[in-house]
Design a protein around this motif. Sequence first.
Motif, PDB file in Angstrom:
ATOM      1  N   GLY A 115      -7.907   6.222  -0.259  1.00 38.30           N
ATOM      2  CA  GLY A 115      -7.712   5.894  -1.661  1.00 38.30           C
ATOM      3  C   GLY A 115      -8.959   5.539  -2.430  1.00 38.30           C
ATOM      4  N   VAL A 148      -3.816   8.546   0.922  1.00 34.30           N
ATOM      5  CA  VAL A 148      -3.326   7.188   0.710  1.00 34.30           C
ATOM      6  C   VAL A 148      -3.689   6.790  -0.712  1.00 34.30           C
ATOM      7  N   ARG A 149      -2.762   6.165  -1.429  1.00 35.32           N
ATOM      8  CA  ARG A 149      -3.071   5.738  -2.796  1.00 35.32           C
ATOM      9  C   ARG A 149      -3.768   4.384  -2.783  1.00 35.32           C
ATOM     10  N   GLU A 153      -5.939   4.191  -8.177  1.00 33.33           N
ATOM     11  CA  GLU A 153      -4.997   5.244  -8.554  1.00 33.33           C
ATOM     12  C   GLU A 153      -3.906   4.717  -9.473  1.00 33.33           C
ATOM     13  N   TYR A 154      -3.979   3.434  -9.796  1.00 33.58           N
ATOM     14  CA  TYR A 154      -3.098   2.833 -10.806  1.00 33.58           C
ATOM     15  C   TYR A 154      -3.814   2.698 -12.155  1.00 33.58           C
ATOM     16  N   ARG A 168       5.897  10.904  -2.868  1.00 27.31           N
ATOM     17  CA  ARG A 168       5.988   9.450  -2.755  1.00 27.31           C
ATOM     18  C   ARG A 168       4.765   8.904  -2.018  1.00 27.31           C
ATOM     19  N   PRO A 169       4.136   7.865  -2.534  1.00 29.44           N
ATOM     20  CA  PRO A 169       2.869   7.400  -1.958  1.00 29.44           C
ATOM     21  C   PRO A 169       3.003   6.616  -0.651  1.00 29.44           C
ATOM     22  N   TYR A 170       4.200   6.393  -0.141  1.00 32.36           N
ATOM     23  CA  TYR A 170       4.336   5.793   1.183  1.00 32.36           C
ATOM     24  C   TYR A 170       5.277   6.660   2.017  1.00 32.36           C
ATOM     25  N   ASP A 184       1.472   2.197   0.594  1.00 31.13           N
ATOM     26  CA  ASP A 184       0.945   2.140  -0.771  1.00 31.13           C
ATOM     27  C   ASP A 184       0.768   0.662  -1.119  1.00 31.13           C
ATOM     28  N   THR A 185      -0.439   0.145  -0.910  1.00 28.99           N
ATOM     29  CA  THR A 185      -0.647  -1.307  -0.942  1.00 28.99           C
ATOM     30  C   THR A 185      -0.987  -1.859  -2.310  1.00 28.99           C
ATOM     31  N   GLN A 201       9.566  -0.548  -1.156  1.00 28.24           N
ATOM     32  CA  GLN A 201       8.757  -0.083  -0.037  1.00 28.24           C
ATOM     33  C   GLN A 201       8.975  -0.954   1.207  1.00 28.24           C
ATOM     34  N   HIS A 225      -4.732   1.398   2.065  1.00 23.10           N
ATOM     35  CA  HIS A 225      -5.941   1.176   1.278  1.00 23.10           C
ATOM     36  C   HIS A 225      -6.472  -0.236   1.480  1.00 23.10           C
TER      37      HIS A 225
END
Length: 369
Positions: A115, A148-149, A153-154, A168-170, A184-185, A201, A225
């Motif tokens: 990420g 991995v986001r 990425e936000y 979906r990021p997870y 996706d942390t 999640q 990440h």
Amino acid sequence: LNATYEVILGRGKASVTNERWTVVGGQKDAVRVHLFDLEGLLPATDYGYELVQLADKGVSTLATGAFRTYPAHGAHHDFWLIGDTQFDGARRTQVLGEMVRNCGIGGGSFLVSVGDVDNVFDDFSYSYHETFLDVLAKEGLKVPTVLVRGNHEYHGHETTQFPRHFGRPYYSFSHGDVFYFVLDTGEHAQRLDIGDYFDEQAAWLRAEVETDACKKARHHIVLAHAVPFFFDGVSGLDVERIAGGGFYGDHPKCKLDLWLCGDIHCAYRWDPLARTIAGRSRVAGWKKPTRADLQQIRFPVFVNDGPNAGWAKQSATHVEISDTAAVVTVMTPDGKTLDKVRYRWGHPFEVLESAYDHKAVIPPDPGVV
């Protein structure tokens, strides 16, 4: 998107979903995409594919390619991990090329990006394609890329493109006897509007550790990440909300063998048995979690390096998995080894080579076993 698509495979079948929900910052965004779910594929098998457009003027091929499915049994494989390539586009292109040529990140079973490919996603195509994925492809990368986001990425008005492009990021996947969790942390608890998304999640993770595939796996590895502890007082907030009930403490729902991440722009490792942290300096001085932060972290953690303000450093991490051990090697873009350790499952690290300039032994809190 008005065309009809077909997938031609040697084996297996494809189903097309014309509409789906993507999750962006906790909000469900209805978009129209073409998602191909491949079913019935055999393990350790080579497949070719052709993406065909059927239109009034005839049939035209949009893309062709090939891939190999992961094996169903056996732990032995290797992969590379990079992350936090938050340079400008020209410098990112240069660094990626150096790591392919000097480190060999194009080899192994797959490549992981943990990420923060860029700082702000106001031009998603330039950030993620033209100066990242396209660069890797031009440099000869042919193995799958696990994305991995990261928290960046936000950021930016095109952040919605990440789930639209990559789903979906997870998620999870298996490579032989090893089960991987991709988490996706999040955004360091700065975005209060995505709390429900993290709870979703967490619910997914609770269900995932109960699946047969997870329970039957010999080893379990997280690709994330963020670090799992409270580095700088913020990183662990969202992570604990997602994973605290599954991986932490003496009696976790799922015993982890490795946590691999980036985020804090500082290459280092945590050995939970020797209770030792070793790592590399940061521009603002070397920082480490407190001993209280680490009480619940009973699994090894390896952090990949990344740049910081006025301090353009980077590293690539090579992970070799076998039935008996994991060998983790950290390299600079010019191919020099920063750190290399052998982790025999369930034993303290064996340091084979290291240029890390900081080391600390973290004693347990009084009264904590």
